[in-house]
Write an enzyme that holds these catalytic residues in place. Structure first.
Site, PDB file in Angstrom:
ATOM      1  N   HIS A 125       0.833  -1.210   0.000  1.00 16.59           N
ATOM      2  CA  HIS A 125       0.000   0.000   0.000  1.00 16.59           C
ATOM      3  C   HIS A 125       0.864   1.256   0.000  1.00 16.59           C
ATOM      4  O   HIS A 125       2.026   1.241   0.406  1.00 16.59           O
ATOM      5  CB  HIS A 125      -0.947   0.022   1.209  1.00 16.59           C
ATOM      6  CG  HIS A 125      -0.232   0.085   2.535  1.00 16.59           C
ATOM      7  ND1 HIS A 125       0.373  -0.994   3.117  1.00 16.59           N
ATOM      8  CD2 HIS A 125      -0.024   1.127   3.383  1.00 16.59           C
ATOM      9  CE1 HIS A 125       0.925  -0.639   4.265  1.00 16.59           C
ATOM     10  NE2 HIS A 125       0.708   0.645   4.444  1.00 16.59           N
ATOM     11  N   ASP A 158       0.455   5.100   1.605  1.00 15.36           N
ATOM     12  CA  ASP A 158      -0.368   5.627   2.693  1.00 15.36           C
ATOM     13  C   ASP A 158      -1.386   6.670   2.220  1.00 15.36           C
ATOM     14  O   ASP A 158      -1.053   7.574   1.437  1.00 15.36           O
ATOM     15  CB  ASP A 158       0.521   6.251   3.785  1.00 15.36           C
ATOM     16  CG  ASP A 158       1.295   5.180   4.542  1.00 15.36           C
ATOM     17  OD1 ASP A 158       0.785   4.057   4.695  1.00 15.36           O
ATOM     18  OD2 ASP A 158       2.434   5.479   4.967  1.00 15.36           O
ATOM     19  N   HIS A 174       4.639   0.174   0.417  1.00 13.79           N
ATOM     20  CA  HIS A 174       5.330  -0.612   1.432  1.00 13.79           C
ATOM     21  C   HIS A 174       4.461  -1.739   1.959  1.00 13.79           C
ATOM     22  O   HIS A 174       3.234  -1.739   1.775  1.00 13.79           O
ATOM     23  CB  HIS A 174       5.877   0.271   2.566  1.00 13.79           C
ATOM     24  CG  HIS A 174       4.885   1.209   3.161  1.00 13.79           C
ATOM     25  ND1 HIS A 174       4.502   2.393   2.561  1.00 13.79           N
ATOM     26  CD2 HIS A 174       4.181   1.149   4.320  1.00 13.79           C
ATOM     27  CE1 HIS A 174       3.624   3.017   3.322  1.00 13.79           C
ATOM     28  NE2 HIS A 174       3.397   2.270   4.399  1.00 13.79           N
ATOM     29  N   ARG A 229       4.694   6.786  13.612  1.00  5.50           N
ATOM     30  CA  ARG A 229       4.794   7.341  12.243  1.00  5.50           C
ATOM     31  C   ARG A 229       4.330   8.789  12.206  1.00  5.50           C
ATOM     32  O   ARG A 229       3.257   9.120  12.722  1.00  5.50           O
ATOM     33  CB  ARG A 229       3.951   6.526  11.258  1.00  5.50           C
ATOM     34  CG  ARG A 229       4.239   6.901   9.799  1.00  5.50           C
ATOM     35  CD  ARG A 229       3.365   6.127   8.822  1.00  5.50           C
ATOM     36  NE  ARG A 229       2.128   6.814   8.568  1.00  5.50           N
ATOM     37  CZ  ARG A 229       1.043   6.251   8.016  1.00  5.50           C
ATOM     38  NH1 ARG A 229       1.065   4.968   7.687  1.00  5.50           N
ATOM     39  NH2 ARG A 229      -0.047   6.961   7.804  1.00  5.50           N
TER      40      ARG A 229
HETATM   41  C1  SIN Z   1       2.956   1.641   7.566  1.00  5.66           C
HETATM   42  O1  SIN Z   1       2.269   0.780   6.985  1.00  5.66           O
HETATM   43  O2  SIN Z   1       2.820   2.844   7.346  1.00  5.66           O
HETATM   44  C2  SIN Z   1       3.984   1.225   8.578  1.00  5.66           C
HETATM   45  C3  SIN Z   1       4.850   0.108   8.134  1.00  5.66           C
HETATM   46  C4  SIN Z   1       5.444  -0.668   9.274  1.00  5.66           C
HETATM   47  O3  SIN Z   1       4.826  -0.749  10.350  1.00  5.66           O
HETATM   48  O4  SIN Z   1       6.527  -1.223   9.094  1.00  5.66           O
END
Ligand code: SIN
Length: 277
Positions: free
Chosen positions: A97, A99, A253, A268
């Site tokens: 995905h 974000d 990612h 994040r």
């Molecule tokens: C995310 O999906 O934004 C975070 C990725 C992760 O937790 O490694």
């Protein structure tokens, strides 16, 4: 301060050292990191024990910060999203995905800090959407240019997950009402580099508007699969206090969920972006 850069994979990714992200960085350092982000699409920093306030301050040097409408956030600093996964809050980001593409103006960057990690596992993969696009044949690129796709918040955030307590249910319902499905170009031009990249992702993209449902499903299945081609990705094995800073306009990612019943806690910060074209 001398910033050093070491590439870690062919398609994207570099480790950056010689910078302390807990400091108030000079504008030339911020500009240099901004240039490196465009060049490498994702930057990794080792050994950066930053507080949530320092994290938000660093992220805010690149733009205004996004507050996630559904995911938990730190109560004292909602610009920091909390991804605290364990048997009582299962991971849901183990899919490819980009974000927040359910927004008209998806984020330009994500900055993720590892706070608590399992003894093994919990790596994250990033894929370069421009490298994916560049592997496609000229006739396929021509076909995709000019198409648009719909992105929906409900695809990645199903109602059942957020219905377990009244506060989270009502926050979820407000978020869905505030974010009706949006359309984005299937091929996006990076606003700074001018490089083209595929801008559909399995997390949020529901269909291609100009195709029939069957055609859309088949084309999207092919395009989604390209994100996972190993040679177009970089895989990061986290240590506590690592930071990853990615260009969300040109990457996808996938957080590998192979660590349960252990716990994994990440913070994040998300930098707001522009309308894709
Ligand atoms: C995310 O999906 O934004 C975070 C990725 C992760 O937790 O490694």
């Amino acid at each position: 301060m001398t910033i050093q850069v070491t590439r870690v994979a062919r398609a994207l990714g570099a480790v950056v050292s010689g910078v302390d992200l807990s400091d108030e960085l000079s504008q030339p350092d911020i500009d240099r990191l901004g240039e490196l982000l465009i060049e490498h699409q994702i930057l990794f920093f080792r050994g950066q024990p930053i507080t949530p306030q320092q994290h938000a301050r660093f992220a805010a040097r690149f733009g205004t910060l996004h507050v996630h409408p559904i995911y938990p956030v730190l109560p004292e600093l909602p610009e920091i999203m909390l991804i605290d996964t364990h048997p009582g809050f299962l991971p849901d980001n183990d899919n490819w995905h980009t974000d927040v593409t359910f927004s008209q103006t998806p984020p330009m960057a994500g900055i993720l800090a590892a706070k608590l990690l399992p003894a093994a596992g919990g790596d994250t993969l990033w894929s370069s959407s421009s490298a994916v696009y560049e592997t496609l044949s000229a006739p396929l690129r021509l076909f995709l240019e000019g198409l648009t796709a719909q992105h929906s918040v409900a695809k990645s955030f199903p109602a059942e997950r957020w219905a377990n307590d009244p506060a989270s249910k009502s926050r979820y319902e407000r978020a869905v009402a505030k974010h009706p499905p949006v359309n984005h170009p299937v091929v996006r031009t990076h606003p700074v580099s001018g490089r083209k990249g595929l801008f559909v992702n399995e997390g949020f993209t529901t269909h291609i508007n100009e195709l029939s449902p069957h055609e859309s499903q088949a084309v999207l299945a092919f395009l989604f699969a390209q994100a996972g081609r190993p040679e177009l990705t970089v895989r990061w094995n986290w240590k506590v206090d690592d930071i990853a800073f990615w260009d969300n306009r040109v990457t996808q990612h996938y957080a590998i969920a192979d660590y349960l019943p252990e716990r994994r806690t990440m913070h994040r910060a998300t930098v707001n972006g522009d309308k894709p074209f």
